[in-house]
Design an enzyme around this catalytic site. Structure first.
Site, PDB file in Angstrom:
ATOM      1  N   GLY A 115      45.273 -14.840  14.717  1.00 26.77           N
ATOM      2  CA  GLY A 115      44.890 -14.164  15.945  1.00 26.77           C
ATOM      3  C   GLY A 115      45.891 -14.455  17.048  1.00 26.77           C
ATOM      4  CB  CYS A 116      46.926 -12.594  20.054  1.00 28.78           C
ATOM      5  SG  CYS A 116      45.356 -12.077  20.792  1.00 28.78           S
ATOM      6  CD1 TRP A 117      42.816 -14.075  22.837  1.00 29.34           C
ATOM      7  CD2 TRP A 117      43.629 -15.656  24.186  1.00 29.34           C
ATOM      8  NE1 TRP A 117      42.851 -13.558  24.107  1.00 29.34           N
ATOM      9  CE2 TRP A 117      43.343 -14.505  24.953  1.00 29.34           C
ATOM     10  CE3 TRP A 117      44.155 -16.773  24.823  1.00 29.34           C
ATOM     11  CZ2 TRP A 117      43.556 -14.454  26.328  1.00 29.34           C
ATOM     12  CZ3 TRP A 117      44.369 -16.716  26.188  1.00 29.34           C
ATOM     13  CH2 TRP A 117      44.076 -15.575  26.928  1.00 29.34           C
TER      14      TRP A 117
END
Length: 310
Positions: A115-117
């Site tokens: 995921g990006c976060w």
């Protein structure tokens, strides 16, 4: 013979970005379900099984369904959804996480795109925990801001439709149950769930994550330069890695430290800021939420898997 790549969900935000990144790749054959067959139940399974690598750009349930439709032992999978990021039998697709991680990805049949976060906090925390500078039970807080493209097509359409009335800064995840917590906890090496305080800004893409550290309660308090050197040593040892550690500086501000600084690239840039007298530090990561945070990482993982195939 060129490897066949099938992007399941090629018309979504991440799928479109991956198609654009692969558009000029003469070494690949991109296969797609013809428009006239998109409503055929069997077409998706046919193309999944015809691919050498299938890249899933789908909601979680649809991604699980796609995996279940693969009936051969040859189609390799990169899943950009949340569905398999902590699942058994799936390799985590953050190539710079460990020295051995590129080889693990290259050999894997199933790779879960990060995921990006979580990637920024994992990048800054994992090497420090592995080196013993932070304990695994450290009470981590993650702050940050992402472009509105991180919310997918609905948020993109909402922000662009609202124009000047779109919020400049929008906090979310206020129930403290962010969907990326399991992967952040596992791959950062934490024994407990961190607090994540994400926000969206009125810009299309790019992001910054910040992990503040209160170091004074630790049995041995590391200096800022030691935190920085540990991160720099870790990422300099990753062959072909795209994570850069900025020089260590004691400064009030850095003019080019802004969420769009790495846009259009697959790079991630890390910063360490510290006040040794106060035993406090900030671990900062800057990257494109659609690049290293999504499509860029998927293409990086694809290249590693194809290299391992030869």
């Amino acid at each position: 013979m060129k490897p066949k790549i099938f992007i399941d969900g090629e018309h979504g935000t991440t799928g479109l970005q991956i198609r654009a990144l692969l558009a000029d790749r003469a070494d690949l054959e991109i296969i797609s379900v013809p428009a006239e067959r998109r409503k055929e139940a069997s077409a998706r399974a046919e193309f999944l099984n015809a691919a050498d690598v299938a890249i899933l750009c789908l909601p979680d349930d649809a991604a699980r369904e796609s995996v279940s439709l693969i009936s051969n032992g040859t189609t390799r999978v990169i899943d950009a959804s949340t569905a398999h990021r902590v699942a058994d039998g799936w390799e985590y697709g953050f190539a710079e996480m460990d020295r051995e991680q590129p080889a693990r990805i290259a050999a894997a049949m199933r790779v879960a795109n990060p995921g990006c976060w979580p990637q920024g906090p994992i990048a800054t925390l994992r090497p420090l925990i592995a080196a013993g500078l932070l304990p695994g039970d450290y009470p981590v807080t993650v702050n940050g801001i992402s472009g509105y493209s991180g919310g997918g097509r609905p948020m993109i359409e909402d922000y662009e439709a609202r124009g000047d009335e779109a919020p400049e800064f929008l906090l979310y995840g206020l129930t403290l149950k962010h969907k990326h917590l399991p992967e952040l906890r596992r791959y950062a090496g934490l024994s407990g769930d961190p607090i994540m305080q994400p926000a969206v800004g009125n810009f299309a893409q790019g992001m910054i994550t910040v992990v503040p550290l209160q170091l004074g309660a630790l049995p041995r308090v590391p200096k800022g330069a030691e935190l920085h050197a540990t991160l720099a040593d870790h990422f300099s040892a990753i062959e072909g890695g795209v994570v850069e550690v900025a020089p260590y500086e004691v400064v009030e501000r850095v003019p080019d430290l802004q969420p769009e600084a790495c846009n259009g690239t697959n790079r991630m840039k890390l910063h360490v800021f510290a006040n040794d007298d106060r035993a406090q530090a900030l671990l900062v990561a800057v990257y494109d939420n659609l690049g290293k945070g999504a499509s860029g990482a998927a293409v990086q993982n694809l290249d590693l898997m194809l290299a391992g195939r030869r």
